[in-house]
Write a protein that holds these residues in place. Structure first.
Motif, mmCIF file in Angstrom:
data_model
loop_
_atom_site.group_PDB
_atom_site.id
_atom_site.type_symbol
_atom_site.label_atom_id
_atom_site.label_comp_id
_atom_site.label_asym_id
_atom_site.label_seq_id
_atom_site.Cartn_x
_atom_site.Cartn_y
_atom_site.Cartn_z
ATOM 1 N N PHE A 44 -3.933 -3.193 -0.443
ATOM 2 C CA PHE A 44 -2.474 -3.196 -0.345
ATOM 3 C C PHE A 44 -1.863 -2.268 -1.384
ATOM 4 N N TYR A 45 -2.357 -2.332 -2.629
ATOM 5 C CA TYR A 45 -1.771 -1.507 -3.690
ATOM 6 C C TYR A 45 -2.053 -0.025 -3.475
ATOM 7 N N VAL A 46 -3.240 0.280 -2.950
ATOM 8 C CA VAL A 46 -3.562 1.688 -2.664
ATOM 9 C C VAL A 46 -2.614 2.234 -1.600
ATOM 10 N N ALA A 47 -2.398 1.413 -0.566
ATOM 11 C CA ALA A 47 -1.490 1.836 0.509
ATOM 12 C C ALA A 47 -0.056 1.936 0.010
ATOM 13 N N ALA A 48 0.359 0.972 -0.797
ATOM 14 C CA ALA A 48 1.741 0.960 -1.289
ATOM 15 C C ALA A 48 1.998 2.075 -2.290
ATOM 16 N N LYS B 132 6.182 -11.290 -4.187
ATOM 17 C CA LYS B 132 7.584 -11.565 -4.478
ATOM 18 C C LYS B 132 8.453 -10.314 -4.568
ATOM 19 N N GLY B 133 7.824 -9.177 -4.906
ATOM 20 C CA GLY B 133 8.648 -7.983 -5.079
ATOM 21 C C GLY B 133 8.330 -6.841 -4.145
ATOM 22 N N MET B 134 7.217 -6.960 -3.400
ATOM 23 C CA MET B 134 6.815 -5.829 -2.553
ATOM 24 C C MET B 134 6.568 -6.253 -1.093
ATOM 25 N N GLU B 135 6.947 -7.470 -0.750
ATOM 26 C CA GLU B 135 6.841 -7.977 0.622
ATOM 27 C C GLU B 135 5.432 -7.798 1.194
ATOM 28 N N ALA B 136 4.443 -8.148 0.377
ATOM 29 C CA ALA B 136 3.045 -7.949 0.773
ATOM 30 C C ALA B 136 2.664 -8.774 1.997
ATOM 31 N N LYS B 137 3.300 -9.934 2.159
ATOM 32 C CA LYS B 137 2.926 -10.804 3.271
ATOM 33 C C LYS B 137 3.208 -10.182 4.638
ATOM 34 N N ASP B 138 4.047 -9.147 4.653
ATOM 35 C CA ASP B 138 4.362 -8.457 5.914
ATOM 36 C C ASP B 138 3.388 -7.315 6.200
ATOM 37 N N SER B 139 2.459 -7.076 5.249
ATOM 38 C CA SER B 139 1.532 -5.948 5.400
ATOM 39 C C SER B 139 0.196 -6.406 5.972
ATOM 40 N N ILE B 140 -0.388 -5.563 6.841
ATOM 41 C CA ILE B 140 -1.705 -5.883 7.400
ATOM 42 C C ILE B 140 -2.799 -5.739 6.346
ATOM 43 N N GLU B 141 -2.457 -5.094 5.236
ATOM 44 C CA GLU B 141 -3.430 -4.913 4.152
ATOM 45 C C GLU B 141 -3.534 -6.149 3.250
#
Length: 540
Positions: free
Chosen positions: A321-325, A410-419
Motif C-alpha cells: 500500500f505504501y509503495v503504491a501510495a 485514518k489518514g490515507m483511506e487505506a481500507k478503500d485500497s486493494i493493496e
C-alpha cells in the motif's frame, strides 16, 4: 504441587483475615530470609508461635535445596493457641509431605515440648506489642534468663516483645541459632527492655539485625526488624553485631504489598556470609548471577530472530500500500520506519556477535576467582547495556509499525485500497507484538542478572565485608552502649548517598502505575457497593 497450591492460598487469604491482637501472617519473603540466615538444616526446629506453619515449610524447602530429606534431617515443633490455625498448620505440613509436633498452647504460660536449652533452631513471628501477660504467672519461668520486663500497675507486662525475645534465647542449645520477626519498637525500647537488651548483647550471641521497610505485611504497613541470635557465634565476633538496613531493597507487588525477589534475597543473605567469613559462597553467588546473564544472552538470540521474522511478515502486509501510495515520493512515516528497522537488524547482528564472544570469555573464566569475575563482569556489562538499547529499539520499531497502520487507515483511506488487507495487517501486528514481548522479556533478564552481580561487586569489591553507607555496618558493643544499646540498624549505617537514576525504566514505571490504578479501581468498586448497600438499608 499440592503444597505449593496450599501456600498460595494461605498467602492469598492473608489479606482477608491475617491479624488479631498483634498477630500477622508472615510474608514468605521474610520467612525465606530468616531461613537463609539461620540455615535451619538439621535437628530440632521450634516455632513457639507457629501460626499456619510457614516457618517449617520454608525450612523444609531449604533442606531440599541441599538435596537432603527434611523428614530425616529435622524435627519440627510448634505451639499455637488457635485451634483453627493449628489445623491449617497440620494440613500445611501434610500437603508438603512433612510431619510436625504442633501443640495447642498459650506460649506465655505453657511449654508443652519442654525444649528449654534443647532447640537447634528457633524461628518465629510472634504477636507484636502484647500488653496482657500476667507477670505473676511467668515470674519464675526458666525461659526468662534476663528476668521480667517492665510490669505496670495492673500486674501485667507492659509490652510482651522482650518476653518473646527471652523465650527464643532460652530455647536454644549451646550451638543454636534463632531468627525472628519483631516490632521495630523493640530494638530501641526503653525501661527494663533496655536492661534486657543490654544483657542479651553482652552474651555475645546477638548475630545480626536486619531492618525491613513497611508494606511487607498483607494487612499492615508497619516496618519491622529481623533479629538473629547465634550461640555458636565465633568468639572473634562476640563484640560485634551486624547491622543491615534492607529498607531500600524491595520489589513492588501491588500498591500496598512489597516483597523481595529471589535475587534480592540471595544478595542480602550473601552479606551475612561475608560477616561469617564465607567468601567462597559470596563469590559463587556473583558467579551465578553473571552465569545467568550470559545464559540469557544466548537464549535471547532465538527470540530476537523470531521477532525480526514476525516484523518482516507484518511489514509485508503494509508495504504494498505504501509503495503504491508513494508514487515515487517518500512518505515520512514509512521512511522513518524502514530506517529504524534497518538499524535494528544491524544492531541485532552486532548483539549476536557480542554474545558469542562473551560466551567464549565466560567458558574460559575461573568462576571462583573474584579477580577474574570482576574482569568477566566488565565484559558482561557491555553486552548487558547493548541488550538494554536493543529493548528500546525493538519497542520503538514495533510502535512505528503500528503507527504505519494507523496513518494508513485514518489518514490515507487505506481500507478503500486493494493493496490493503485489514485482516492480514491486524494478524501481522498482533503476532509481531507477541514476539516483541517475548524478546523484550528475555533481553531485560540479561541486564537484571548483571545488575544483581554489580550490586554486590560495587559494594564489596574484594569479596570482604566492609561498612557501606546506608546499607551495612559491623557495630561494636562500645558503640551500642553509647547509643543506649539500641539495635536499630538505621541508627548506625547512616543514609546512602543519593544516586542519579540512570536506569529509569519507562515500562516498569508504567507497570507500577497500572498496578496502583487497578488497586484504586478495585477499592472504588468495593466502596461503591458498600455505599449502595447503606443507601438501600436506608430505603434511598
Amino acid at each position: 504441587i499440592f503444597g505449593r497450591i496450599y501456600e498460595y492460598f494461605l498467602t492469598s487469604f492473608a489479606d482477608l483475615k491475617a491479624h488479631d491482637g498483634g498477630e500477622f501472617f508472615t510474608p514468605v519473603s521474610l520467612v525465606q530470609l530468616i531461613v537463609n540466615v539461620i540455615e535451619a538444616d538439621h535437628g530440632t526446629v521450634l516455632d513457639p508461635a507457629c501460626g499456619s506453619g510457614g516457618m517449617f515449610v520454608q525450612s523444609a524447602h531449604f533442606i531440599e535445596r541441599l538435596r537432603k530429606n527434611p523428614t530425616e534431617q529435622a524435627t519440627f515443633y510448634g505451639m499455637e493457641k488457635n485451634p483453627t490455625t493449628i489445623r491449617l498448620a497440620k494440613m500445611n505440613l501434610a500437603v508438603h509431605g512433612l510431619e510436625g509436633k504442633i501443640e495447642k498452647a498459650i506460649s506465655y504460660y505453657e511449654d508443652p515440648h519442654e525444649l528449654v536449652g534443647k532447640a537447634d533452631f528457633v524461628m518465629a513471628n510472634p504477636p507484636f506489642n502484647v500488653d496482657e501477660i500476667d507477670a505473676k504467672k511467668i515470674a519464675n519461668d526458666p525461659r526468662l534468663p534476663f528476668d521480667l520486663p517492665s510490669v505496670n500497675k495492673e500486674g501485667k507486662i507492659g509490652n510482651g516483645n522482650y518476653v518473646w525475645i527471652s523465650f527464643f534465647y532460652a530455647y536454644l542449645n549451646a550451638h543454636g541459632r534463632a531468627g525472628f520477626v519483631m516490632s521495630s519498637q523493640a530494638s530501641s525500647a526503653g525501661g527494663d527492655d533496655t536492661r534486657i537488651r543490654r544483657d542479651l548483647v553482652k552474651t555475645g550471641h546477638v548475630d545480626a539485625m536486619i531492618g525491613i521497610r513497611g508494606n511487607f505485611f498483607y494487612t499492615r504497613t508497619v516496618p519491622c526488624e529481623l533479629w538473629f541470635l547465634d550461640k555458636a557465634k565465633p568468639k572473634a565476633l562476640h563484640d560485634k553485631v551486624l547491622m543491615l538496613d534492607a529498607r531500600g531493597v524491595y520489589r513492588k507487588v501491588t500498591r500496598k504489598i512489597y516483597d523481595f525477589s529471589p535475587e534480592q534475597l540471595a544478595n542480602l543473605t550473601s552479606i551475612v556470609w561475608l560477616h561469617r567469613g564465607e567468601k567462597e559462597r559470596f563469590v559463587s553467588l556473583v558467579a551465578d548471577h553473571l552465569r545467568r546473564a550470559v545464559a540469557e544472552c544466548e537464549n535471547s538470540i532465538a527470540v530476537v530472530d523470531r521477532f525480526l521474522s514476525e516484523l518482516a511478515s507484518a511489514t509485508n502486509t503494509v508495504t504494498p500500500f505504501y509503495v503504491a501510495a508513494a508514487n515515487g515520493k517518500p512518505i515520512e512515516a514509512f521512511t522513518e520506519f524502514t530506517a529504524a528497522e534497518a538499524l535494528l537488524r544491524l544492531d541485532a547482528q552486532a548483539f549476536s556477535k557480542a554474545t558469542s564472544e562473551i560466551a567464549k570469555v565466560w567458558k574460559a573464566t575461573d568462576q571462583l576467582s573474584n579477580g577474574r569475575l570482576k574482569n568477566a563482569a566488565s565484559k558482561v556489562e557491555k553486552v548487558a547495556e547493548t541488550s538494554h538499547d536493543l529493548v528500546r529499539q525493538i519497542d520503538h520499531v514495533n510502535k512505528l509499525l503500528s503507527r504505519l497502520a494507523d496513518v494508513a487507515e485514518k489518514g490515507m483511506e487505506a481500507k478503500d485500497s486493494i493493496e490493503w488487507i485489514s485482516r492480514d495487517v491486524k494478524v501481522g501486528l498482533r503476532q509481531a507484538d507477541q514476539a516483541r514481548a517475548e524478546a523484550v522479556d528475555h533481553l531485560k533478564r540479561i541486564r537484571y542478572f548483571y545488575r544483581s552481580a554489580y550490586w554486590l561487586q560495587e559494594r564489596f569489591p574484594d569479596a570482604i565485608l566492609r561498612d557501606v553507607e546506608g546499607l551495612v555496618k559491623l557495630v561494636s558493643q562500645d558503640e551500642l552502649e553509647k547509643n543506649g544499646w539500641s539495635l536499630t540498624p538505621s541508627r548506625y549505617v547512616g543514609v546512602a548517598p543519593e544516586e542519579e537514576d540512570e536506569d529509569f525504566d519507562f515500562e516498569e514505571t508504567m507497570r507500577e502505575v497500572h498496578i496502583e490504578l487497578a488497586d484504586l479501581s478495585s477499592e472504588a468498586g468495593e466502596l461503591a457497593d458498600k455505599i449502595a448497600k447503606h443507601f438501600g438499608a436506608l430505603g434511598i
